[in-house]
Design a protein around this motif. Structure first.
Motif, PDB file in Angstrom:
ATOM      1  N   VAL A 175       0.840  -1.201   0.000  1.00  0.00           N
ATOM      2  CA  VAL A 175       0.000   0.000   0.000  1.00  0.00           C
ATOM      3  C   VAL A 175       0.875   1.251   0.000  1.00  0.00           C
ATOM      4  O   VAL A 175       0.639   2.194  -0.770  1.00  0.00           O
ATOM      5  CB  VAL A 175      -0.972   0.003   1.205  1.00  0.00           C
ATOM      6  N   GLU A 176       1.900   1.255   0.842  1.00  0.00           N
ATOM      7  CA  GLU A 176       2.797   2.416   0.911  1.00  0.00           C
ATOM      8  C   GLU A 176       3.543   2.623  -0.411  1.00  0.00           C
ATOM      9  O   GLU A 176       3.727   3.752  -0.868  1.00  0.00           O
ATOM     10  CB  GLU A 176       3.797   2.255   2.065  1.00  0.00           C
ATOM     11  N   LYS A 177       3.942   1.524  -1.034  1.00  0.00           N
ATOM     12  CA  LYS A 177       4.652   1.603  -2.311  1.00  0.00           C
ATOM     13  C   LYS A 177       3.758   2.226  -3.395  1.00  0.00           C
ATOM     14  O   LYS A 177       4.190   3.094  -4.157  1.00  0.00           O
ATOM     15  CB  LYS A 177       5.098   0.193  -2.726  1.00  0.00           C
ATOM     16  N   ILE A 178       2.493   1.801  -3.439  1.00  0.00           N
ATOM     17  CA  ILE A 178       1.552   2.344  -4.428  1.00  0.00           C
ATOM     18  C   ILE A 178       1.265   3.821  -4.133  1.00  0.00           C
ATOM     19  O   ILE A 178       1.200   4.651  -5.059  1.00  0.00           O
ATOM     20  CB  ILE A 178       0.253   1.505  -4.463  1.00  0.00           C
ATOM     21  N   LYS A 179       1.113   4.168  -2.863  1.00  0.00           N
ATOM     22  CA  LYS A 179       0.881   5.578  -2.495  1.00  0.00           C
ATOM     23  C   LYS A 179       2.029   6.470  -2.966  1.00  0.00           C
ATOM     24  O   LYS A 179       1.806   7.560  -3.516  1.00  0.00           O
ATOM     25  CB  LYS A 179       0.715   5.723  -0.977  1.00  0.00           C
TER      26      LYS A 179
ATOM     27  N   ILE B 167       1.888   6.862  -6.764  1.00  0.00           N
ATOM     28  CA  ILE B 167       0.821   7.792  -7.169  1.00  0.00           C
ATOM     29  C   ILE B 167       1.256   9.231  -6.874  1.00  0.00           C
ATOM     30  O   ILE B 167       1.081  10.127  -7.714  1.00  0.00           O
ATOM     31  CB  ILE B 167      -0.502   7.453  -6.456  1.00  0.00           C
ATOM     32  N   ALA B 168       1.809   9.462  -5.678  1.00  0.00           N
ATOM     33  CA  ALA B 168       2.230  10.816  -5.292  1.00  0.00           C
ATOM     34  C   ALA B 168       3.323  11.338  -6.218  1.00  0.00           C
ATOM     35  O   ALA B 168       3.369  12.535  -6.534  1.00  0.00           O
ATOM     36  CB  ALA B 168       2.713  10.815  -3.845  1.00  0.00           C
ATOM     37  N   GLU B 169       4.190  10.461  -6.687  1.00  0.00           N
ATOM     38  CA  GLU B 169       5.289  10.867  -7.564  1.00  0.00           C
ATOM     39  C   GLU B 169       4.863  10.883  -9.038  1.00  0.00           C
ATOM     40  O   GLU B 169       5.647  11.264  -9.905  1.00  0.00           O
ATOM     41  CB  GLU B 169       6.483   9.929  -7.373  1.00  0.00           C
ATOM     42  N   GLY B 170       3.636  10.418  -9.316  1.00  0.00           N
ATOM     43  CA  GLY B 170       3.158  10.389 -10.697  1.00  0.00           C
ATOM     44  C   GLY B 170       3.744   9.235 -11.486  1.00  0.00           C
ATOM     45  O   GLY B 170       3.712   9.238 -12.718  1.00  0.00           O
TER      46      GLY B 170
END
Length: 114
Positions: free
Chosen positions: A80-84, A87-90
């Motif tokens: 979950v943290e990796k996907i977040k 997403i935050a970095e685009g």
């Protein structure tokens, strides 16, 4: 009364002697039986079997894994943290074809149940 003067036992004295002898004989028999019972080996009661349980290493490992699963939330927090972050970095890429396929599978399962 004359028998008492001559120091002869009374007429019923023979019965008393016999009674004493019978009682003494009974006592001797009881003592003899007790001695024999004490001398003879007592039959031993069969030993009660003790139950035992042994757990295999595989069962122990299964118990540890089951406990670990019960204690977990079922969410891979690292993923979950990796996907977040992605997403935050685009950098997170969505596979549109795979998403469409999964939506169709999901809807197909819903409609088959009804």
């Amino acid at each position: 009364m004359v028998s008492q003067i001559n120091n002869t036992p009374p007429a019923n004295a023979g019965n008393q002697v016999k009674k004493e002898t019978v009682e003494q004989t009974n006592q001797r028999q009881q003592v003899t039986q007790q001695k024999q019972a004490a001398a003879s080996p007592q039959p031993t009661a069969p030993q009660a079997k003790q139950d035992s349980v042994s757990i295999t290493p595989q069962a122990k490992q299964m118990a540890r894994l089951q406990e670990k699963a019960n204690n977990s939330s079922g969410i891979d927090q690292e993923k979950v943290e990796k996907i977040k972050r992605a997403i935050a970095e685009g950098k997170y890429q969505i596979n549109v074809e795979q998403l469409a396929k999964r939506i169709m599978q999901f809807e197909g399962e819903i409609f088959r149940k009804n």
